[in-house]
Design an enzyme around this catalytic site. Sequence first.
Site, mmCIF file in Angstrom:
data_model
loop_
_atom_site.group_PDB
_atom_site.id
_atom_site.type_symbol
_atom_site.label_atom_id
_atom_site.label_comp_id
_atom_site.label_asym_id
_atom_site.label_seq_id
_atom_site.Cartn_x
_atom_site.Cartn_y
_atom_site.Cartn_z
ATOM 1 C CD GLU A 1 -4.973 8.681 11.187
ATOM 2 O OE1 GLU A 1 -4.045 7.864 11.249
ATOM 3 O OE2 GLU A 1 -5.462 9.080 10.115
ATOM 4 C CE LYS B 1 -3.025 2.785 2.921
ATOM 5 N NZ LYS B 1 -3.699 2.934 4.236
ATOM 6 C CD GLU C 1 -7.092 2.846 2.434
ATOM 7 O OE1 GLU C 1 -6.755 3.987 2.797
ATOM 8 O OE2 GLU C 1 -7.887 2.635 1.503
ATOM 9 C CD GLU D 1 -10.000 8.133 -0.023
ATOM 10 O OE1 GLU D 1 -9.182 8.118 0.913
ATOM 11 O OE2 GLU D 1 -10.347 7.097 -0.655
#
Length: 374
Positions: free
Chosen positions: A181, A134, A225, A361
Site C-alpha cells: 500500500e 468503520k 469498506e 483475514e
Amino acid sequence: MTPLDEFASCRDGDRVFWRAPGAEAMAGLGSARAVEVDGPWRFEAAAAAAADVLDEGEVAFAGFGFADWPGTGVWDGYPSGRLVVPERVVRGSAQGGDHSDEGEALRVEDGTRASYRDVVKQAADAIDAGELGKVVVAREVEAVGRIDPAVVLGRLSDRFESCAVFGFGRGRSCFLGASPEVLVDLDDDLVATDAVAGTAPRGSTPDEDAANAQRLASDPKEQAEHRYVVDYLRTRLALAGVDLDPTVDTEVRTLPGIHHLRTKVTGRISPEPGLALRLAGALHPTPAVGGTPSSFAQQWIAEYEGFQRGWYAGPVGWIDHRGCGSFYVALRSALAFSEGLRLFAGAGIVAGSDPEQELSETDVKLAAILDVVT
C-alpha cells in the site's frame, strides 16, 4: 556488495533496507544526522527538519508510529517519528548474497484468537450503535526462534516483487515488512497514492481463485469498506493542494496468498522541500488502517485493541532534498528481535462484519511473513 549484503553486515546502530517496485534497492547505513518528533504536529516538524538537514543529492529515511506518542517496551527506540540522513547510502540490485542457510524455522505462539473475536464483536456493536462507521482491529502474534532479519528481507523481496520491502534497524531490533500500500509517492510534480481495502483469499485452483476475485469485486461489504478509503484519500489530497486527476475504476490486485481491491488516486502539485512528508501527514491514518470518523476510531483502537501498534500501520519511506519521496503504509510487518518476531495484521470492521471471517483475514495477512519464516 549489494544493498541487502550491506544491510546484513551492519548488526547494530541505524540501518535501513528499502526496495520499492520497479526501483533499485537502497541501504542506508549509520546516522549522519537524525531528528525525532512526537505529538500531533510530528509530520510538519519532520517536514521542516527534512528541509533543513538535507543537502543536494542526499536522502533521509523516515518511519512513524501509528499513534503520535513514543513507543515503550518492545518499541523502545522507535519514537512516533524519526528522520535519519545516513552516513552512507548503497544502491543496487534487490538481491543479496546467499543467506538461505542462516537462521531457523520459527515456532508460532498465538494466544490471540479468542480475544480477537471478542474485540471484533465489540467493534461491530460500536458500529451498530452509531459510534463508528468503520474501525480496523489488529492482532499481534509471536514467532519464536533465531533468524537474521536480512534473511527475512531477502525472502520477502523474492516473494513480493510488487510490494515495498523495508527494514528499519535500531540496535538489536529491526522493524521489517512487505507492504502493498502506497501512502504517497511524489515524483517531480506527480502525486500518487493507493486505496487498498477489501480482501479475499487466493483459491486453491485457477477456477476457485477467479471466483474469489469476482466475489471480492462484487461484495457490498467489501465495496463499502473500499469506498471509505477512496473518498478519504481524494478529500485529504485536495485539501493539501493537490490538483486531482479524474477517478479511475477499482481493480482487483492479486498478491501471493491474497486478493485486494485497489483504486489508484493521482494528481499534480509543485514540489518543495519537505513536501512528501507533509502529504504523508495529511493522509495518515487512512481508513484502511484506522477507521471513520478518524479521531473516534483512533481512540477506540487505543482503548480496546490491547497492544501497542508501534510503527505497524504507520508511514515508512524516504525523502530527498527537493521534497520528493515515497512512503508506504507499514503493513505485512513484524518487529524482529534476537529471540524471534512479533507480527501484526488487521481487518476493517464495518456493519455486518463477522468475527470469524475477520480472524481468517488476519491469518491470510500474517502468512505474508509467516510463510517465509516457519
